[in-house]
Design an enzyme around this catalytic site. Structure first.
Site, PDB file in Angstrom:
ATOM      1  N   ASP A   1       0.872  -1.240   0.044  1.00  0.00           N
ATOM      2  CA  ASP A   1      -0.054  -0.099  -0.003  1.00  0.00           C
ATOM      3  C   ASP A   1       0.968   1.063   0.040  1.00  0.00           C
ATOM      4  OD1 ASP A   1      -2.634  -1.136   0.092  1.00  0.00           O
ATOM      5  OD2 ASP A   1      -2.441  -1.531   2.328  1.00  0.00           O
TER       6      ASP A   1
ATOM      7  N   VAL B   1     -15.776 -11.236   2.253  1.00  0.00           N
ATOM      8  CA  VAL B   1     -16.011 -11.038   0.913  1.00  0.00           C
ATOM      9  C   VAL B   1     -14.845  -9.950   0.415  1.00  0.00           C
ATOM     10  CG1 VAL B   1     -17.606  -9.878  -0.985  1.00  0.00           C
ATOM     11  CG2 VAL B   1     -18.364 -11.821   0.854  1.00  0.00           C
ATOM     12  N   ASN B   2     -14.980  -8.671   1.215  1.00  0.00           N
ATOM     13  CA  ASN B   2     -13.988  -7.685   0.784  1.00  0.00           C
ATOM     14  C   ASN B   2     -13.860  -7.349  -0.858  1.00  0.00           C
ATOM     15  OD1 ASN B   2     -11.815  -6.018   2.085  1.00  0.00           O
ATOM     16  ND2 ASN B   2     -10.349  -7.409   0.897  1.00  0.00           N
TER      17      ASN B   2
ATOM     18  N   ASP C   1     -10.136  -5.693   8.222  1.00  0.00           N
ATOM     19  CA  ASP C   1      -8.996  -6.582   8.534  1.00  0.00           C
ATOM     20  C   ASP C   1      -8.824  -6.507   9.747  1.00  0.00           C
ATOM     21  OD1 ASP C   1      -9.211  -7.074   5.744  1.00  0.00           O
ATOM     22  OD2 ASP C   1      -7.573  -5.675   5.327  1.00  0.00           O
TER      23      ASP C   1
END
Length: 349
Positions: A27, A178-179, A272
């Site tokens: 990220d 699911v994200n 998360d």
């Protein structure tokens, strides 16, 4: 007791491991205070949804392992080292020179809500195949966790579903977040069929409010969606909604839980952190597939688990990054003692 001593103490117990499967990526977060007139500057952070969950569990003092494929590039080295430093077991991580490690550039709004620009295809995490999964992965596992980011292409989707089924065959509880990240899917693809294939073998399912709407639309409404889910293996569904109360549902009951009051800076890894806190709390209590319904039926014990997970998610939004945002057990307990959200009325169905 210090955070380090607390983590060491928990790792000395016989708690089984939370095994997380899928992608780890970089990220790139914008540095705050950058002059708009100057080129934007980014800082790399270790991330990726299942990798974040593994780090969340380890940071809380639990046992966790990560299974996936990293590139042999500098970014892959950074992720491998970051996972190890966080206390995650990395013995089942694979490396490849056939594709680079995936990247994601994060944009934050004034409220800390994030959006992503992904640079993933081709990427190393998509090249993992079932044949790379060692049978020993499940020997000390309490939970096997995955998400839909490893369903976006046929090869990695087949590997993900096969690993989830193997976990069930080994008697390990399966968790699925699911994200959904539409930008990771081919433009013409419908994610719903593959997601439903994963939901069919999951015991614990976590959704956001938007993902609940997406799945409901795929099967003619929320009632039909829940009926389909309960016909499979699922015993617990949790729906998060940012700072608003979360919903929990089982085949026989449902309820909600108020969120904690915190100042949001970056929501990148909040879901998360919540999932990591939930799976840590279940594994620490020795909860498995067979004992999960009894836990959910015990409102006091189940309330403790939900509040612990919610506190983990709340603390994660108060700092930047993904791995770096995961709270320690001491921090979670401090928040739990300072705020006491009360579950809403539990309704039997």
């Amino acid at each position: 007791m210090s955070d380090r001593q607390a983590r060491r103490a928990w790792r000395g117990t016989d708690m089984k491991s939370v095994v997380c499967f899928g992608e780890a990526l970089i990220d790139f977060q914008p540095l705050s205070g950058s002059d708009p007139a100057e080129p934007r500057t980014y800082q790399q952070h270790a991330g990726g949804a299942p990798a974040n969950v593994a780090v969340a569990v380890a940071t809380l003092g639990g046992r966790s392992g990560f299974v996936g494929m990293l590139g042999t590039d500098a970014f892959g080295d950074f992720l491998f080292e970051s996972l190890g430093k966080a206390g995650v077991e990395v013995g089942h991580v694979q490396r490849t020179s056939a594709a680079p490690t995936a990247l994601a550039f994060v944009t934050l709004d004034a409220h800390g809500e994030r959006s992503f620009s992904f640079y993933r295809q081709p990427a190393a995490d998509l090249l993992f195949r079932e044949c790379k999964l060692s049978p020993t992965v499940f020997e000390e596992a309490a939970v096997f966790h995955a998400c839909s980011n490893s369903l976006t292409e046929e090869g990695i989707a087949q590997a993900t579903l096969a690993c989830m089924r193997r976990a069930r065959q080994a008697g390990v509880m399966v968790a699925f977040d699911v994200n959904l990240r539409p930008a990771l899917w081919p433009r013409e693809a419908n994610p719903a069929p593959r997601i439903w294939s994963a939901l069919a073998v999951a015991d614990v399912v976590k959704l956001s409010r938007e993902e609940l709407g997406f799945l409901a639309a795929s099967v003619d409404g929320e009632a039909a969606m829940l009926e389909t889910l309960w016909k499979s293996q699922a015993a617990l569904l949790i729906v998060t909604d940012g700072a608003r109360p979360l919903r929990w549902l089982t085949p026989r009951a449902h309820g909600s839980l108020e969120s904690f009051r915190v100042r949001a800076v970056d929501s990148t890894a909040a879901g998360d952190a919540f999932t990591g806190g939930l799976l840590f709390a279940l594994a620490k209590r020795g909860i498995g597939r067979e004992s999960l319904p009894a836990l959910v039926a015990d409102s006091d014990r189940f309330g403790e688990v939900l509040r612990f997970a919610a506190a983990c998610g709340a603390l994660a939004v108060t700092r930047r990054g993904a791995f770096a945002a995961m709270p320690t057990r001491v921090e979670v307990e401090t928040l739990l003692h300072s705020q006491s959200p009360v579950p809403a009325e539990v309704l039997a169905e």
